[in-house]
Design a protein around this motif. Structure first.
Motif, PDB file in Angstrom:
ATOM      1  N   LEU A  78      73.811  49.347  47.301  1.00 57.16           N
ATOM      2  CA  LEU A  78      73.861  48.410  48.424  1.00 57.16           C
ATOM      3  C   LEU A  78      73.988  46.964  47.957  1.00 57.16           C
ATOM      4  CD1 LEU A  78      70.932  49.859  50.626  1.00 57.16           C
ATOM      5  CD2 LEU A  78      73.378  50.373  50.801  1.00 57.16           C
TER       6      LEU A  78
ATOM      7  N   GLY B 234      74.402  43.346  51.442  1.00 57.49           N
ATOM      8  CA  GLY B 234      73.255  43.669  50.605  1.00 57.49           C
ATOM      9  C   GLY B 234      72.988  42.639  49.524  1.00 57.49           C
TER      10      GLY B 234
ATOM     11  N   LYS C   4      68.677  50.235  54.360  1.00 60.96           N
ATOM     12  CA  LYS C   4      70.111  50.475  54.573  1.00 60.96           C
ATOM     13  C   LYS C   4      70.454  50.382  56.057  1.00 60.96           C
ATOM     14  CE  LYS C   4      73.717  53.952  53.827  1.00 60.96           C
ATOM     15  NZ  LYS C   4      74.000  55.323  53.325  1.00 60.96           N
TER      16      LYS C   4
END
Length: 565
Positions: free
Chosen positions: A451, A422, A412
């Motif tokens: 994500l 992502g 992340k």
């Protein structure tokens, strides 16, 4: 005090009393003489003693002198008593000194016995294992050294070294506890000890490792026979506290004539190397050492040493192999492949160092650096080529990296640092990573859904092939292993497997990627099965970031038919 001293005291008292009584008697007689001298009868008394009658002269003189004689005798007896007393006192002192010496001697004997016991205990602690009562490493090495010295004096002397390691012992300890593990080691030592001669030595090196020195054996078949008997002992279960435990062992064997050994450590090193080869062959077997094993071990050590330095200096570069959309005939993404840029050997491929990186834990910093660099490079390409905004990068993630508690936060943070979306990052994991710890793995992958990071199964079909996990894990793609693709054009069974995987992926809504496309025929067959994505040397070899950027400048179009026709 002994009885003899008591008898001597009594004799002294008797003599003292006799001397006293003798003197008293002498004084009584003398008093008697004086009394009669002054009494009326004194004339008769004196006349008797002064008579010149020859008859009884000696007797009268003796009577007259009796007090003086008795007094002298009394004093003589008293002197004798004093001497006797002094003798007794001296004898008492001598006797007491003798007793003291005997007491001191007993104390010294006791201390000597205690010292011997302490020495025996120290010797046992120094040379014997406290759990199994077998010789320990120190004693074993000493006897191994003696065997080497004997072989130097007598070249025809032959011996063998066996290095034993129990398989899955850590699992037994972790699941049943160390007490059960200790009992298992004790029982194992008893079983093994039955198969060695009195001239041989079996020792516990620590943990679940044992070593056996087979002395003066003429044939290698006898050594192998002992190894087989050891394996035979492992087939019967170990009954401990009402539980039956089954286990096996891996054995490495070194013969004394394998090389010109000069130190025990060299033999132990090679036996340990052979034992690890036995584990690699599936465990529960024995392997005899040969020189090629040592060369591999030396190379592995060199790799580990150089690899640590390379990680510190970041001597790695990321190569990119294009993944082609077969239908659209263009680059849809890249697989990031790490390369070691060694100062002397040049580019080193992962096949030479990834295994060592896994074993040493260096895969953690290495894997993280590859993810970071791949995300940074893809974001740079997207900024440079606006038409590549949907381009993805696939990064193979080691199970050790995947299982790190901060893996999600790490990825992340990288996405935030690089600005990469992502959805453009695909993480590849092997089936084993999912099957070994399914619940934690599922939880980690589900976190990445927030994500939009996608997970693919790498080398699909070569692992556990437990398709059940595809229903429970949010997997987005299947990468067919190259071994299936290589046999795609000549093996009907293999072709059926690939076709089944493609159909399975399509029905589950998963992307299916074929890796290892090396011929146009393989590509044609895969395309005829409605395969979606492909990569391989026929299409593109792995390339550095500059070369990959040059291909992207062609607007992602891959004229592979024209290039390779």
């Amino acid at each position: 005090m002994p009885d003899r001293t008591i008898i001597d005291d009594t004799a002294y008292k008797v003599l003292s009393r006799i001397a006293l009584y003798t003197v008293i008697l002498a004084w009584i007689i003398l008093g008697f003489y004086i009394f009669f001298t002054y009494e009326s009868s004194s004339e008769k008394f004196l006349g008797y003693f002064l008579s010149i009658d020859r008859a009884g002269v000696k007797f009268r003189a003796l009577i007259l002198l009796a007090p003086f004689i008795l007094t002298a005798i009394g004093y003589l007896i008293n002197d004798r008593a004093k001497l006797f007393r002094q003798s007794i006192a001296a004898e008492k002192k001598l006797w007491q000194r003798t007793i003291e010496l005997e007491r001191v001697n007993e104390l010294l004997n006791r201390e000597n016995r205690d010292r011997k016991k302490a020495e025996e205990l120290l010797t046992r602690q120094a040379f014997y294992d406290s759990l199994t009562n077998l010789p320990n490493r120190a004693l074993f090495v000493d006897r191994l050294h003696s065997s080497l010295e004997r072989r130097k004096r007598h070249p025809d002397y032959f011996f063998a070294l066996l290095f034993l390691d129990m398989d899955r012992f850590k699992l037994i300890n972790d699941s049943l506890g160390h007490m059960m593990g200790d009992q298992l080691l004790i029982m194992l030592a008893q079983r093994l000890n039955k198969h060695v001669r009195s001239i041989d030595t079996i020792a516990r090196f620590g943990g679940d490792e044992f070593a056996v020195l087979i002395q003066d054996t003429k044939e290698t078949s006898a050594v192998y026979d002992i190894a087989e008997r050891f394996h035979g002992e492992m087939r019967a279960p170990f009954s401990i506290l009402g539980r039956e435990i089954f286990t096996t062992m891996s054995i490495g064997i070194v013969m004394s004539n394998t090389a010109d050994y000069s130190r025990p450590e060299e033999l132990l090193r090679d036996a340990d190397t052979a034992m690890y080869h036995a584990k690699e062959r599936g465990k529960a077997c024995h392997v005899t050492f040969d020189s090629t094993m040592h060369a591999k071990a030396t190379a592995a050590l060199w790799i580990e040493t150089e690899l640590r330095r390379a990680v510190e200096q970041n001597d790695f570069v990321v190569y990119y192999q294009p993944i082609i959309s077969v239908e659209e005939n263009k680059i849809s993404g890249f697989e990031a492949l790490v390369r070691w840029q060694h100062a002397e050997r040049g580019i080193i491929t992962p096949s030479e160092f990834i295994t060592v990186a896994e074993e040493t834990g260096l895969i953690l910093p290495l894997g993280e650096s590859v993810i970071r660099e791949s995300c940074r490079q893809l974001k740079a390409w997207q900024a440079q080529f606006p038409s590549c905004r949907d381009l993805t990068v696939s990064v193979n993630v080691s199970s050790k990296v995947f299982s790190q508690p901060d893996f999600f936060d790490f990825v992340k943070n990288i996405l935030e640092e690089t600005g990469l979306e992502g959805r453009c990052l695909r993480l590849e994991i092997v089936e084993r990573t999912l099957i070994e710890n399914p619940e934690p793995a599922a939880a980690v992958i589900k976190r990445f859904e927030d994500l939009s990071v996608r997970f693919d199964i790498d080398d699909f079909g070569t692992g556990y092939s437990a398709l059940n996990y595809l229903r429970h894990f949010p997997i987005k793609g299947l990468k067919i292993d190259g071994s299936f693709i290589n046999a795609l054009t000549f093996d009907k069974n293999n072709t059926a497997i690939v076709k089944t995987i493609i159909t399975l992926g399509r029905d589950l809504g998963l992307d299916v990627i074929a890796e290892g496309i090396e011929t146009v025929d393989q590509l044609d067959v895969f395309k005829s099965m409605r395969g979606e994505y492909a990569q391989g040397f026929y299409l593109f070899r792995p390339m550095d970031s500059k070369t990959a950027g040059n291909h992207l400048s062609l607007n992602s179009v891959v004229p592979w038919k024209e290039r390779f026709s």
